[in-house]
Every structure is written in C-alpha cells, then in structure tokens.
Motif scaffolding. Sequence first.
Motif, PDB file in Angstrom:
ATOM      1  N   TYR A 182       0.563  -1.203   0.101  1.00 48.29           N
ATOM      2  CA  TYR A 182      -0.034  -0.040  -0.007  1.00 48.29           C
ATOM      3  C   TYR A 182       0.959   1.296   0.051  1.00 48.29           C
ATOM      4  CZ  TYR A 182      -4.512  -2.342   0.408  1.00 48.29           C
ATOM      5  OH  TYR A 182      -5.511  -3.087   0.016  1.00 48.29           O
ATOM      6  N   TYR A 186      -0.240   3.113  -3.361  1.00 53.01           N
ATOM      7  CA  TYR A 186      -1.191   4.078  -3.010  1.00 53.01           C
ATOM      8  C   TYR A 186      -0.639   5.338  -1.996  1.00 53.01           C
ATOM      9  CZ  TYR A 186      -4.286   0.506  -4.642  1.00 53.01           C
ATOM     10  OH  TYR A 186      -4.778  -0.303  -5.686  1.00 53.01           O
ATOM     11  N   LEU A 188       0.444   5.178   0.988  1.00 51.56           N
ATOM     12  CA  LEU A 188      -0.070   5.228   2.560  1.00 51.56           C
ATOM     13  C   LEU A 188       1.015   5.201   3.326  1.00 51.56           C
ATOM     14  CD1 LEU A 188      -3.193   3.004   2.394  1.00 51.56           C
ATOM     15  CD2 LEU A 188      -2.998   5.104   1.791  1.00 51.56           C
ATOM     16  N   PHE A 192      -0.791   3.215   8.391  1.00 50.04           N
ATOM     17  CA  PHE A 192      -1.641   2.014   7.790  1.00 50.04           C
ATOM     18  C   PHE A 192      -1.081   0.652   8.263  1.00 50.04           C
ATOM     19  CE2 PHE A 192      -2.572  -1.111   4.394  1.00 50.04           C
ATOM     20  CZ  PHE A 192      -3.918  -1.090   4.474  1.00 50.04           C
ATOM     21  N   GLN A 286     -11.454   1.684  -0.322  1.00 52.25           N
ATOM     22  CA  GLN A 286     -11.349   2.975  -0.859  1.00 52.25           C
ATOM     23  C   GLN A 286     -11.573   3.106  -2.408  1.00 52.25           C
ATOM     24  OE1 GLN A 286      -7.244   4.299  -0.069  1.00 52.25           O
ATOM     25  NE2 GLN A 286      -7.729   4.210   2.230  1.00 52.25           N
ATOM     26  N   SER A 311      -6.613  10.288   5.196  1.00 51.18           N
ATOM     27  CA  SER A 311      -6.182   8.985   5.861  1.00 51.18           C
ATOM     28  C   SER A 311      -4.918   8.422   5.357  1.00 51.18           C
ATOM     29  CB  SER A 311      -7.438   8.038   5.288  1.00 51.18           C
ATOM     30  OG  SER A 311      -7.118   6.667   5.938  1.00 51.18           O
ATOM     31  N   PHE A 312      -4.114   8.098   6.491  1.00 52.81           N
ATOM     32  CA  PHE A 312      -2.874   7.538   6.291  1.00 52.81           C
ATOM     33  C   PHE A 312      -1.961   8.442   5.245  1.00 52.81           C
ATOM     34  CE2 PHE A 312      -5.854   4.044   6.596  1.00 52.81           C
ATOM     35  CZ  PHE A 312      -5.682   3.844   8.004  1.00 52.81           C
ATOM     36  N   GLN A 314      -2.822  10.494   2.913  1.00 51.36           N
ATOM     37  CA  GLN A 314      -3.491  10.816   1.745  1.00 51.36           C
ATOM     38  C   GLN A 314      -4.888  11.228   1.801  1.00 51.36           C
ATOM     39  OE1 GLN A 314      -1.834  10.581  -1.365  1.00 51.36           O
ATOM     40  NE2 GLN A 314       0.114  10.109  -0.202  1.00 51.36           N
TER      41      GLN A 314
END
Length: 325
Positions: A182, A186, A188, A192, A286, A311-312, A314
């Motif tokens: 992740y 993404y 994160l 996370f 997500q 979140s995290f 982002q």
Amino acid sequence: MIAKGKHLDDDAGMETAAEALCVRAFNRFYTRRIGVLAPTLAGSDFTLPEARVLWELAHHAPLSAAALGKGLQLDAGYLSRLLRGLKSRGLLTSQAHPSDGRQTLLKLSPAGRRAFAPLDRGSQAEAEALLAPLSAPQRQALAGAMTCIQAVLEPEAAPAVELRTQQPGDLGWIIERHGAVYAAEYGLDARFEALVARICADFVDRLKPQREACWIAARGPQRLGSVMLVQPRDDDTGRVRPGVAQLRLLLLEPHARGLGLGKRLVRQCSEFARAAGYRRIVLWTQSALTAARAIYAAEGYRLVHSEPMNSFGQTVVSERWELAL
C-alpha cells in the motif's frame, strides 16, 4: 510527444537490459551451485541431459521421442543420439505406438529403473544437503522464491494455489506485505501498517473459530494473498454487532493478480459467513482500489456509503460496502 515517447521507451529498454543482467548472473550462480557444469550428475555415470530423459520416462512413460523432445526442448538430432546411447546400455525399451505406426513409445527397462533409482536418491540427497544449513524461514523463503520463478515463467506447470487457514508467521507476513504494497501503490504511510498490526492482534486476542477465520492463498510455501472474516464491534461499547460479519485485509501480491484468487478469497468469506449464520457482511475500502471494488461488486456487494477524508497521509474516498446473505 515523439521525443517523450522515445524517452520512455529508452527507459524501459534500459530497465529490461538491467533485469536481463540479473537473470544471467543468477543463472551463472545457480548452475555452479547445483553442479550443472560437472560432467555427470549426482555422482552417477549419467550426464544431466541423460538424467532428465530417465526422469521423464520414470514418471511419464510411455512417451514418444517427439513428445519427449518437445517437453525437454531438445533438438531432435541431439535427442536421437541420447536415446541411442541409453538403448545401447539396455536402459530403454520401445513398443509400437497404438495409433501412429510411424512412432514408437519409449519407457525404462527393468535395468533402466534400477539405474534410475540411485540417481534419483542422489539428486534428492544433494537437494537436502543444499537446504540443511538453512533455518526453517530461510528454507521456506528459498522454496517460495523458486516456486514464484516457475509460476511466473511457466504458470501452466506451477503447483495449484490452495486457500488455507493461517499458520505461524502468516499474520506477520500480512502486516509486512500490507505496509509495503500500500505504500508503493497508494502512498499510504506507516500508520496504515500500524492499523493492520492492530487488526491482526485483535484477531488473535478475540478469535472465535466458529465465527471468524483468516485465509491465506498459497502455492506451496509461497504466500500469494490473504483475507479475514471477523465479527465487527461497536466503537463505543466494544460489543459484537449481532448477525454481521466484516471482511478485512484482502490482499494479493502484485505477481498473483489476474489468477482469480481475489474472487476465491472473497467467495470463501461469503461461504463461511453463510455457514456461520451471519445475515450480512460489511467491508470498508477506498475508491482507488478499483480491482478490489470490481471483485466485491461481482460477489453481490453494494456500495452504501462514501465520503472523502484524509487517511494515512493521503486524501481518499472511503467507502462502505455490504452483502446481504
């Protein structure tokens, strides 16, 4: 635009060339390490090509020379010389092909089976000696990497993937791979990975085996994916929500995508939940996880709520999906 495209092509070409050098370096290392360059195999009187022919005939006979050559990717003339040599030593027998008079079928003679047995034992002993100095985690990592190489280059010959319940070490792998995948895909941050660690710890501390489970998609010792089904709890009271299950931590390794494993893992959760008497399954995801969303939709989940949030590290669109059972 042409220059930009050429620049991207050049970068891809340089990357492929560097990867090819890695493959060549590994090939040189491994052929030396397992003794492929030695004149004979496993202390026997057989060369490696001869030993491979004997192995194929010991496990898949009867075979025609054409099928044998295709399977081993050997030149027909070279294979013919190998077979003549083995026949002259009384190790092979032949019989008429039942449907093609132009071909004969080959198999090991009794002498061939007697000759192959110590060769097979010697090869097994050499492989075990290679593994003996290694710890159990090192052996598992090595076997997993070898399985991965085979699965990527020759997927049709790779061992089947099974869905099994978690074993020691699996939860640590789930945490590590979620954090790494992740972050790479993404962006994160470490929070996370910390969340995944808490989910795994809660799973162990609260586990009710008749109501909750974790599954690992594995090909031999190689882990390819994971999913959990747990009982969600009220944030304020900590009480279990009656009749509701929660799907969590669905993950597939990048090289294992496209094999239908995500669908199998999600379906496993559905079947377990029905058998356990749950009325519905909920999950949070997500919007950017398009592949996972497609799997959920195909299973019958529906999107019931979405909202943007930070979140995290982002800005994401958080979604809640539900499946009525």
